[in-house]
Design an enzyme around this catalytic site. Structure first.
Site, PDB file in Angstrom:
ATOM      1  N   GLU A 124      42.963  38.511  48.347  1.00 39.02           N
ATOM      2  CA  GLU A 124      43.166  37.205  47.714  1.00 39.02           C
ATOM      3  C   GLU A 124      44.196  36.410  48.486  1.00 39.02           C
ATOM      4  O   GLU A 124      44.081  35.203  48.645  1.00 39.02           O
ATOM      5  CB  GLU A 124      43.630  37.386  46.266  1.00 39.02           C
ATOM      6  N   ASP A 162      46.330  43.118  46.673  1.00 41.44           N
ATOM      7  CA  ASP A 162      47.095  42.799  47.882  1.00 41.44           C
ATOM      8  C   ASP A 162      48.287  41.906  47.546  1.00 41.44           C
ATOM      9  O   ASP A 162      48.269  41.168  46.566  1.00 41.44           O
ATOM     10  CB  ASP A 162      46.216  42.150  48.959  1.00 41.44           C
TER      11      ASP A 162
HETATM   12 ZN   LIG Z   1      47.967  36.158  43.177  1.00 45.15          ZN
END
Ligand SMILES: [Zn+2]
Length: 382
Positions: A138, A73
């Protein structure tokens, strides 16, 4: 040979960049990675939790396990028209690839996969196992990503000895800094209760600003610790205080505040919370305090992983990396508590999350051979 290896890592990076994987959407990145890993003999497991896509891949049954980890992501590009080129169309200028996620951290992912391909081609009978742990959560809430995968692996008794995170750890040049831990982050949400009153009759009121002021002074004066070889001293910061009803002759009945600790491995969140409550309780003040833990601190002690990473970096840059615990939190906080040594080695972080994020093509090619060297040091018996 060298040319085709090089174009391999860059064309994979370009393929990943074209997937618009704005957190927590993986947008097909993990499918691309899984296809490449499956061809190398990795068993690939999709581990979705909520709206988050996670991939765990493993090659081999024996220990020790060397795992490469990261996330697909990216943060949103921000104002598209401020970018010099389309943030999801890789564009080469002055030896660098410009795109959202180029440095944080699709560059690291491409470098890992190509490193594994080259390593397995040469050492298909390596000892131990190789693993890859990838999340799409994340940059967002980070609740259904690495944390959940590590829990699932622990529940089935699967242990990872060593983990290399491909987060952009470098500052001035590739490999100048390797992260071997991170500080913990703990926030307090405070309410101090009082009794609202007329400013001229303080004996009939209980002003929470007055009762909180000496506590706040003490929280600032305390020397929490002196840090240690790898951590700076623990720091306490107030980020917000609110009280008052906006009227000059009324003292407030309530005060709210938020504060944050960035803390070293001298503390756990439990011991730190306990110490803070002792300070409050010694002041005889009516308060409620709620805590939010973003992550415990972790530190990887000197050992095989750190020395392998240092050797691999030095062979490519001529200089041993600085071992640091600086920066914000990372998914290392979820991997380390399972007893895994975690090190972060990745590209230069100067442009991450910014307009015109970019990464040097030469750095991604070198990073890939650093990763390959780490595999050789740890998984090829000499
Ligand atoms: Zn990162």
């Amino acid at each position: 040979m060298a040319m085709s290896e090089n174009s391999g890592v860059i064309s994979l990076l370009e393929e990943l960049i074209r997937c618009r994987s704005i957190t927590p959407d993986d947008a097909g990145c993990q499918q691309i990675l899984a296809n490449r890993l499956r061809a190398l003999g990795f068993v690939c497991e999709s581990m979705p939790f909520g709206d988050v896509t996670n991939l765990y891949a493993r090659r081999g049954d024996a220990g020790p396990v060397l795992c490469f980890a990261g996330h697909t992501d990216v943060v949103p590009p921000g104002a598209d028209d401020e970018w010099s080129s389309d943030p999801f169309e890789p564009t080469v200028r002055d030896g660098a690839i410009y795109a959202r996620g180029a440095a944080d951290m699709k560059g690291g992912l491409a470098a890992m996969v190509v490193a594994l391909e080259q390593f397995v081609a040469e050492h298909s009978e390596h000892r131990g196992s190789l693993a890859v742990l990838i999340t799409s959560d994340e940059e967002g809430r980070a609740r259904d990503g690495t944390l959940k995968v590590v829990e699932a692996l622990q529940a089935r008794g699967e242990k990872i000895e060593w983990c290399v995170l491909g987060e952009p750890s470098s500052e001035q040049s590739l490999g100048d800094i390797v992260r071997i831990g991170r500080r913990g982050s703990l926030s307090g949400m405070l309410t101090v209760n009082g009794v609202q009153g007329h400013v001229a009759y303080p004996h009939l009121a209980d002003n929470p600003i007055r009762s909180f002021a000496p506590v706040l002074a003490e929280l600032h004066e305390v020397e929490w610790d002196q840090g240690n070889d790898f951590f700076p001293p623990t720091s306490f910061q107030v980020v917000d205080i609110q009280a008052g009803i906006g009227f000059p002759n009324v003292t407030p009945g309530e005060l709210t505040a938020r504060f944050n600790f960035r803390y070293s491995t001298v503390w756990t969140h439990d011991s730190l919370e306990k110490r803070v409550h002792e300070i409050f309780d010694a002041h005889n003040i009516d308060y409620e305090l709620n805590w939010h833990l973003s992550g415990e601190p972790f530190l990887t002690k000197p050992g095989k992983l750190i020395s392998a990473v240092s050797v691999a970096v030095e062979q490519h840059t001529g200089k041993a990396p600085e071992l640091s615990t600086g920066g914000g939190t990372s998914d290392g906080r979820f991997i380390s508590p399972a007893g895994t040594d975690v090190v972060e080695l990745g590209p230069v972080n100067a442009s991450i999350h910014k307009i015109d994020e970019h990464v040097l093509i030469a750095d991604i090619i070198t990073l890939s051979s650093m990763y390959r060297r780490i595999c050789e040091i740890l998984l090829v018996a000499d």
